[in-house]
Design a protein around this motif. Structure first.
Motif, PDB file in Angstrom:
ATOM      1  N   VAL A 135       1.860   9.815  24.731  1.00 16.57           N
ATOM      2  CA  VAL A 135       3.297   9.581  24.525  1.00 16.57           C
ATOM      3  C   VAL A 135       3.892  10.707  23.687  1.00 16.57           C
ATOM      4  O   VAL A 135       4.889  11.332  24.054  1.00 16.57           O
ATOM      5  CB  VAL A 135       3.529   8.208  23.839  1.00 16.57           C
ATOM      6  CG1 VAL A 135       4.991   8.037  23.452  1.00 16.57           C
ATOM      7  CG2 VAL A 135       3.075   7.085  24.740  1.00 16.57           C
ATOM      8  N   ASN A 136       3.248  11.014  22.552  1.00 16.26           N
ATOM      9  CA  ASN A 136       3.772  12.086  21.702  1.00 16.26           C
ATOM     10  C   ASN A 136       3.723  13.438  22.400  1.00 16.26           C
ATOM     11  O   ASN A 136       4.620  14.272  22.231  1.00 16.26           O
ATOM     12  CB  ASN A 136       2.982  12.165  20.391  1.00 16.26           C
ATOM     13  CG  ASN A 136       3.379  11.073  19.418  1.00 16.26           C
ATOM     14  OD1 ASN A 136       4.192  10.215  19.749  1.00 16.26           O
ATOM     15  ND2 ASN A 136       2.799  11.087  18.244  1.00 16.26           N
ATOM     16  N   MET A 137       2.693  13.643  23.196  1.00 19.93           N
ATOM     17  CA  MET A 137       2.584  14.944  23.877  1.00 19.93           C
ATOM     18  C   MET A 137       3.742  15.148  24.848  1.00 19.93           C
ATOM     19  O   MET A 137       4.305  16.229  24.947  1.00 19.93           O
ATOM     20  CB  MET A 137       1.245  15.070  24.603  1.00 19.93           C
ATOM     21  CG  MET A 137       0.112  15.412  23.642  1.00 19.93           C
ATOM     22  SD  MET A 137      -1.311  16.086  24.514  1.00 19.93           S
ATOM     23  CE  MET A 137      -1.929  14.654  25.285  1.00 19.93           C
ATOM     24  N   ILE A 138       4.101  14.087  25.559  1.00 17.67           N
ATOM     25  CA  ILE A 138       5.228  14.176  26.494  1.00 17.67           C
ATOM     26  C   ILE A 138       6.536  14.331  25.721  1.00 17.67           C
ATOM     27  O   ILE A 138       7.368  15.184  26.016  1.00 17.67           O
ATOM     28  CB  ILE A 138       5.317  12.910  27.385  1.00 17.67           C
ATOM     29  CG1 ILE A 138       4.156  12.860  28.379  1.00 17.67           C
ATOM     30  CG2 ILE A 138       6.660  12.820  28.091  1.00 17.67           C
ATOM     31  CD1 ILE A 138       4.391  13.629  29.655  1.00 17.67           C
ATOM     32  N   GLN A 139       6.708  13.481  24.675  1.00 16.48           N
ATOM     33  CA  GLN A 139       7.977  13.525  23.918  1.00 16.48           C
ATOM     34  C   GLN A 139       8.195  14.893  23.285  1.00 16.48           C
ATOM     35  O   GLN A 139       9.318  15.397  23.248  1.00 16.48           O
ATOM     36  CB  GLN A 139       7.958  12.464  22.807  1.00 16.48           C
ATOM     37  CG  GLN A 139       8.171  11.062  23.320  1.00 16.48           C
ATOM     38  CD  GLN A 139       7.879  10.040  22.223  1.00 16.48           C
ATOM     39  OE1 GLN A 139       6.958  10.222  21.421  1.00 16.48           O
ATOM     40  NE2 GLN A 139       8.641   8.975  22.205  1.00 16.48           N
ATOM     41  N   ALA A 140       7.113  15.486  22.808  1.00 17.06           N
ATOM     42  CA  ALA A 140       7.220  16.756  22.064  1.00 17.06           C
ATOM     43  C   ALA A 140       7.824  17.870  22.908  1.00 17.06           C
ATOM     44  O   ALA A 140       8.393  18.818  22.377  1.00 17.06           O
ATOM     45  CB  ALA A 140       5.852  17.178  21.551  1.00 17.06           C
ATOM     46  N   VAL A 195      -0.727  28.726   6.398  1.00 16.37           N
ATOM     47  CA  VAL A 195      -1.401  28.142   5.238  1.00 16.37           C
ATOM     48  C   VAL A 195      -1.529  26.660   5.536  1.00 16.37           C
ATOM     49  O   VAL A 195      -0.542  26.010   5.891  1.00 16.37           O
ATOM     50  CB  VAL A 195      -0.583  28.325   3.944  1.00 16.37           C
ATOM     51  CG1 VAL A 195      -1.407  27.886   2.749  1.00 16.37           C
ATOM     52  CG2 VAL A 195      -0.123  29.756   3.782  1.00 16.37           C
ATOM     53  N   SER A 196      -2.725  26.135   5.423  1.00 12.64           N
ATOM     54  CA  SER A 196      -2.976  24.724   5.757  1.00 12.64           C
ATOM     55  C   SER A 196      -3.424  24.005   4.490  1.00 12.64           C
ATOM     56  O   SER A 196      -4.586  24.067   4.089  1.00 12.64           O
ATOM     57  CB  SER A 196      -4.036  24.641   6.845  1.00 12.64           C
ATOM     58  OG  SER A 196      -3.603  25.373   7.972  1.00 12.64           O
ATOM     59  N   ALA A 197      -2.445  23.372   3.842  1.00 12.74           N
ATOM     60  CA  ALA A 197      -2.641  22.962   2.452  1.00 12.74           C
ATOM     61  C   ALA A 197      -3.575  21.776   2.260  1.00 12.74           C
ATOM     62  O   ALA A 197      -4.189  21.641   1.194  1.00 12.74           O
ATOM     63  CB  ALA A 197      -1.289  22.650   1.836  1.00 12.74           C
TER      64      ALA A 197
HETATM   65  C1  LIG Z   1       2.427  10.786  11.527  1.00 17.93           C
HETATM   66  C2  LIG Z   1       2.573  10.027  12.825  1.00 17.93           C
HETATM   67  C3  LIG Z   1       1.272   9.261  13.140  1.00 17.93           C
HETATM   68  C4  LIG Z   1       3.707   9.018  12.674  1.00 17.93           C
HETATM   69  O1  LIG Z   1       3.932   8.439  13.950  1.00 17.93           O
HETATM   70  P1  LIG Z   1       4.777   7.154  14.173  1.00 17.93           P
HETATM   71  O2  LIG Z   1       4.782   6.848  15.634  1.00 17.93           O
HETATM   72  O3  LIG Z   1       4.319   6.094  13.237  1.00 17.93           O
HETATM   73  O4  LIG Z   1       6.193   7.630  13.710  1.00 17.93           O
HETATM   74  P2  LIG Z   1       7.606   7.065  14.135  1.00 17.93           P
HETATM   75  O5  LIG Z   1       8.531   7.371  13.010  1.00 17.93           O
HETATM   76  O6  LIG Z   1       7.527   5.665  14.563  1.00 17.93           O
HETATM   77  O7  LIG Z   1       7.997   7.993  15.357  1.00 17.93           O
HETATM   78  C5  LIG Z   1       9.333   8.004  15.900  1.00 17.93           C
HETATM   79  C6  LIG Z   1       9.301   8.533  17.307  1.00 17.93           C
HETATM   80  O8  LIG Z   1       8.825   9.890  17.302  1.00 17.93           O
HETATM   81  C7  LIG Z   1       7.652  10.006  18.103  1.00 17.93           C
HETATM   82  N1  LIG Z   1       6.777  10.938  17.405  1.00 17.93           N
HETATM   83  C8  LIG Z   1       6.250  10.838  16.177  1.00 17.93           C
HETATM   84  N2  LIG Z   1       5.497  11.887  15.871  1.00 17.93           N
HETATM   85  C9  LIG Z   1       5.533  12.695  16.950  1.00 17.93           C
HETATM   86  C10 LIG Z   1       4.936  13.948  17.215  1.00 17.93           C
HETATM   87  N3  LIG Z   1       4.159  14.561  16.346  1.00 17.93           N
HETATM   88  N4  LIG Z   1       5.178  14.515  18.404  1.00 17.93           N
HETATM   89  C11 LIG Z   1       5.961  13.905  19.307  1.00 17.93           C
HETATM   90  N5  LIG Z   1       6.572  12.726  19.106  1.00 17.93           N
HETATM   91  C12 LIG Z   1       6.344  12.124  17.919  1.00 17.93           C
HETATM   92  C13 LIG Z   1       7.081   8.588  18.169  1.00 17.93           C
HETATM   93  O9  LIG Z   1       6.284   8.428  19.300  1.00 17.93           O
HETATM   94  C14 LIG Z   1       8.339   7.755  18.192  1.00 17.93           C
HETATM   95  O10 LIG Z   1       8.891   7.783  19.467  1.00 17.93           O
HETATM   96  P3  LIG Z   1       9.718   6.506  20.028  1.00 17.93           P
HETATM   97  O11 LIG Z   1       8.753   5.349  19.976  1.00 17.93           O
HETATM   98  O12 LIG Z   1      10.088   6.901  21.432  1.00 17.93           O
HETATM   99  O13 LIG Z   1      10.878   6.330  19.107  1.00 17.93           O
HETATM  100  C15 LIG Z   1       2.920  11.009  14.002  1.00 17.93           C
HETATM  101  O14 LIG Z   1       4.135  11.609  13.654  1.00 17.93           O
HETATM  102  C16 LIG Z   1       1.866  12.030  14.346  1.00 17.93           C
HETATM  103  O15 LIG Z   1       0.882  11.715  14.968  1.00 17.93           O
HETATM  104  N6  LIG Z   1       2.069  13.288  13.956  1.00 17.93           N
HETATM  105  C17 LIG Z   1       1.162  14.377  14.250  1.00 17.93           C
HETATM  106  C18 LIG Z   1      -0.103  14.232  13.407  1.00 17.93           C
HETATM  107  C19 LIG Z   1      -0.987  15.429  13.605  1.00 17.93           C
HETATM  108  O16 LIG Z   1      -1.004  16.052  14.642  1.00 17.93           O
HETATM  109  N7  LIG Z   1      -1.771  15.792  12.559  1.00 17.93           N
HETATM  110  C20 LIG Z   1      -2.600  16.948  12.618  1.00 17.93           C
HETATM  111  C21 LIG Z   1      -1.879  18.166  12.189  1.00 17.93           C
HETATM  112  S1  LIG Z   1      -1.691  18.325  10.442  1.00 17.93           S
HETATM  113  C22 LIG Z   1      -3.271  18.755   9.899  1.00 17.93           C
HETATM  114  O17 LIG Z   1      -4.198  18.739  10.624  1.00 17.93           O
HETATM  115  C23 LIG Z   1      -3.415  19.192   8.480  1.00 17.93           C
HETATM  116  C24 LIG Z   1      -3.635  20.707   8.405  1.00 17.93           C
HETATM  117  O18 LIG Z   1      -4.730  21.101   9.191  1.00 17.93           O
HETATM  118  C25 LIG Z   1      -2.340  21.373   8.846  1.00 17.93           C
HETATM  119  C26 LIG Z   1      -2.391  22.752   9.408  1.00 17.93           C
HETATM  120  O19 LIG Z   1      -3.460  23.300   9.617  1.00 17.93           O
HETATM  121  O20 LIG Z   1      -1.310  23.305   9.728  1.00 17.93           O
HETATM  122  C27 LIG Z   1      -3.986  21.013   6.940  1.00 17.93           C
HETATM  123  O21 LIG Z   1      -5.187  21.124   6.632  1.00 17.93           O
HETATM  124  O22 LIG Z   1      -3.066  21.125   6.131  1.00 17.93           O
END
Ligand SMILES: CC(C)(COP(=O)(O)OP(=O)(O)OC[C@H]1O[C@@H](n2cnc3c(N)ncnc32)[C@H](O)[C@@H]1OP(=O)(O)O)[C@@H](O)C(=O)NCCC(=O)NCCSC(=O)C[C@@](O)(CC(=O)O)C(=O)O
Ligand SMILES: [Mg+2]
Length: 303
Positions: A21-26, A157-159
């Motif tokens: 879902v997120n992949m499509i929305q993004a 930078v990956s904090a």
């Molecule tokens: C945090 C949460 C679970 C919350 O989701 P929730 O669904 O509870 O949030 P809601 O507020 O309800 O979302 C409202 C609407 O937006 C849609 N929606 C949300 N997020 C969306 C999105 N990302 N892409 C497209 N669409 C999205 C959702 O589907 C909904 O759509 P709808 O139902 O239609 O209204 C979600 O965001 C999420 O998974 N984020 C990505 C997490 C991730 O990838 N982490 C790894 C990278 S960092 C890392 O690894 C650290 C690092 O490595 C960094 C470095 O290296 O740079 C280091 O060491 O520092």
């Protein structure tokens, strides 16, 4: 080697490879860079499924006119081999490589990418590498990493991982990563590649995100990684010059030009000295504005 296009990277939105879902929305948001993640947002049990999903997304729903990267698992992880095989075949603009610590790792990955490119007939050298610096060793070696290979076009930078490796506490003010941000930024400037700032993890704290992004912009970063769609417009806003900044830059260049005609190296504008570095900053502002699609031709300078 392929000729590089310049791509804006104000925001890099992570979408987890285990969330179709997120992949499509993004695809439909305003981020400059979309990052499909196979690494830390994907649990071990979902790694195979995520790889297939990301590949299918790239083949059938790849957004036009958007820079797309795939974050693979690290070189020494058990998932790397399968990740790189699939990720290169998906032909993204870039691979985001986590936990890079040494230039030789980047060179090894570039060699592996080249082998696959050749095998499947992709243009040689087109896939870029964005290296995530997320350990004390990566920060110490950032300068060599940034210039390790022609494929490298940005460092981030990956904090989160970085603070874990440093035995530091991760705080919203970010004093613990201040040195790392500067060290990576200077390494990027020395190598002529983009510098991308840390993720701000609290998706509900807009004020905190604003403070963190203002700091990143003032330090000189080109963009920032984000994890939630709510963060995109805020971050894009900081990394796009405002009308006020553009207007000031135009007035600076105007003053410099008048000074030049009068044979002066330094002039004043609104009571402050304008010399070479200020002219350079003004030119950077205008280049960033143009890159963001703002038309400057015929713009009038108003005090
Ligand atoms: C945090 C949460 C679970 C919350 O989701 P929730 O669904 O509870 O949030 P809601 O507020 O309800 O979302 C409202 C609407 O937006 C849609 N929606 C949300 N997020 C969306 C999105 N990302 N892409 C497209 N669409 C999205 C959702 O589907 C909904 O759509 P709808 O139902 O239609 O209204 C979600 O965001 C999420 O998974 N984020 C990505 C997490 C991730 O990838 N982490 C790894 C990278 S960092 C890392 O690894 C650290 C690092 O490595 C960094 C470095 O290296 O740079 C280091 O060491 O520092
Ligand atoms: Mg990480």
């Amino acid at each position: 080697m392929a000729e590089r296009e310049i791509h804006l990277k104000r925001t890099g939105l992570y979408a987890s490879g285990c969330s179709p879902v997120n992949m499509i929305q993004a695809v439909f948001y305003n981020e400059d860079m979309l990052v499909y993640d196979l690494e830390d947002s994907v649990p071990a049990s979902e790694k195979d499924a995520a790889r297939i999903l990301v590949y299918q997304m790239m083949k059938h729903h790849r957004p036009r006119d958007k820079y797309v990267a795939i974050r693979v698992n690290g070189l020494y992880s058990e998932y790397f081999e399968e990740d790189i095989q699939v990720a290169v075949r998906a032909n993204p603009d870039a691979l985001r490589i986590p936990k890079v610590e040494y230039a030789r790792e980047v060179q090894e990955i570039s060699r592996r990418v080249a082998e696959i490119e050749e095998k499947i007939g992709l243009e040689a050298g087109k896939i870029e590498l964005i290296c995530n610096i997320e350990s004390y060793m990566g920060v110490l070696n950032a300068r060599e990493i940034a210039s390790a290979d022609p494929r490298v076009t940005a460092l981030t930078v990956s904090a989160e991982d970085l603070t874990a490796s440093m035995k530091a506490q991760r705080t919203k003010k970010g004093l613990e990563v201040f040195y790392a941000r500067n060290a990576v930024l200077l390494a990027c400037r020395a190598a002529g590649v983009d510098a991308l700032d840390v993720v701000f993890s609290d998706i509900n704290d807009e004020e905190g995100l604003r403070e963190d992004t203002a700091l990143a912009k003032n330090l000189g970063f080109d963009g920032k990684s984000v994890i939630h769609p709510r963060q995109i417009d805020v971050v894009n806003g900081f990394f796009t010059p405002s009308q006020k900044e553009i207007n000031y830059a135009l007035r600076v260049l105007d003053a410099v030009e008048k000074g030049r005609k009068a044979g002066k190296g330094a002039v004043t504008l609104d009571g402050s000295m304008i010399d070479k570095p200020i002219e350079l900053r003004a030119r950077t502002t205008l280049a960033q504005a143009r890159a963001a699609g703002i038309k400057l031709d015929g713009m009038v300078t108003i005090k």
